[in-house]
Design an enzyme around this catalytic site. Structure first.
Site, short mmCIF file in Angstrom:
data_model
loop_
_atom_site.label_atom_id
_atom_site.label_comp_id
_atom_site.label_asym_id
_atom_site.label_seq_id
_atom_site.Cartn_x
_atom_site.Cartn_y
_atom_site.Cartn_z
CD1 TRP A 40 1.35 3.28 -5.76
CD2 TRP A 40 -0.29 4.04 -4.47
NE1 TRP A 40 0.65 2.19 -5.30
CE2 TRP A 40 -0.37 2.63 -4.50
CE3 TRP A 40 -1.22 4.74 -3.70
CZ2 TRP A 40 -1.35 1.92 -3.80
CZ3 TRP A 40 -2.19 4.02 -3.00
CH2 TRP A 40 -2.26 2.63 -3.06
CG HIS A 124 12.35 9.79 -5.98
ND1 HIS A 124 12.30 10.29 -7.27
CD2 HIS A 124 11.96 8.49 -6.08
CE1 HIS A 124 11.90 9.34 -8.09
NE2 HIS A 124 11.69 8.24 -7.39
CD GLU A 193 15.73 7.36 -7.17
OE1 GLU A 193 14.61 7.09 -7.57
OE2 GLU A 193 16.10 8.51 -6.89
#
Length: 276
Positions: A40, A124, A193
């Site tokens: 989120w 990330h 990613e």
């Protein structure tokens, strides 16, 4: 070389080839239960979270689901999940490498476990972009595992690195650095990613992603053996209901790390159903 030595050498080479073939079969034929993770990021509030969990609790969930809210809402989300018996686990978006200390604004693995976390996103690209190094990410992964958390290790190349055909080099370096001296990776999840696809609406083509996922599997196989066949490898980068089914059809894509499309229970549920 004598006839006996030659026969012995040939027998040895055949044995090695058979062993390698069997090992590769173990790596590629392993059945991995899909995992879909909601990141989120810095979104949602108390009202939208309660609405999300209420709607999501009505969803059929045939795969493993992890929801990673902003840190202030971890305890709240845990309470709602228990109250409504919603079928998902809770993860954090970040963690420090130390158990406690003078690290203003950070949170420890022990604290995350204390509020109901089972997973944590590490490495990330948005964290790497503000200075997190491969070495620091390695310390985080090691500490998370030692504390009982399941790390979701993110790796991926920038647009410039892809143009320079450095994708494999970058990804391999990120993986091996993060997992250095970690003997057992059975509780590690990898999320590929590509940086150029995150939040841009420009996702990698399923075939592009599959190519990198297959390479990641080969790296894990080379360095960690048959355990690689049980390691979930997720794709992250503008995943949405419209393209989830295409990603799910790829052999080495075991789920998705979803950003913006995970903020609404309806959209997120459609993505999950793609992996049924």
């Amino acid at each position: 070389m004598s006839q006996t030595m030659l026969e012995s050498y040939i027998e040895k080479m055949v044995r090695q080839a058979v062993t390698s073939s069997l090992s590769n079969q173990l790596v590629t034929n392993e059945k991995i239960k899909p995992i879909v993770v909601a990141n989120w990021k810095m979104n949602m509030n108390l009202d939208s979270i309660s609405e999300f969990v209420y709607d999501f609790s009505k969803t059929n969930v045939p795969v493993d689901v992890v929801i990673c809210p902003p840190a202030p809402y971890l305890y709240v989300l845990n309470g709602w999940q228990i109250k409504l018996n919603a079928l998902f686990s809770i993860g954090a978006q970040n963690v420090h490498s130390e158990s406690k200390g003078a690290f203003t604004g950070d949170v420890s693995a022990e604290q995350l476990v204390d509020v109901g976390c089972e997973y944590v996103i590490i490495g990330h690209s948005e964290r790497r972009a503000i200075g997190e190094t491969n070495s620091f990410i390695h310390q985080k992964v090691k500490h998370a595992l030692n504390t009982g958390l399941i790390p979701i290790l993110c790796v991926g190349e920038s647009e410039e690195e892809r143009k320079q055909q450095k994708t494999n080099v970058v990804v391999e370096e990120q993986i091996l650095s993060a997992l250095q001296n970690i003997q057992d990776i059975s509780r590690v999840i990898i999320a590929y990613e590509p940086v150029w696809a995150i939040g841009t609406g420009q996702s990698a083509a399923p075939e592009q992603a599959q190519e990198v996922h297959h390479f990641i599997r080969s790296v894990l196989s080379k360095h960690f053996g048959v355990t690689a066949g049980r390691t979930p490898i997720l794709y992250g980068g503008s995943a949405k209901p419209e393209n989830a089914k295409e990603f799910s059809a790829m052999a080495d894509i075991n789920g998705l790390l979803v950003g913006g499309a995970s903020l609404k229970a309806g959209d997120f549920s459609k993505i999950i159903q793609a992996f049924c």
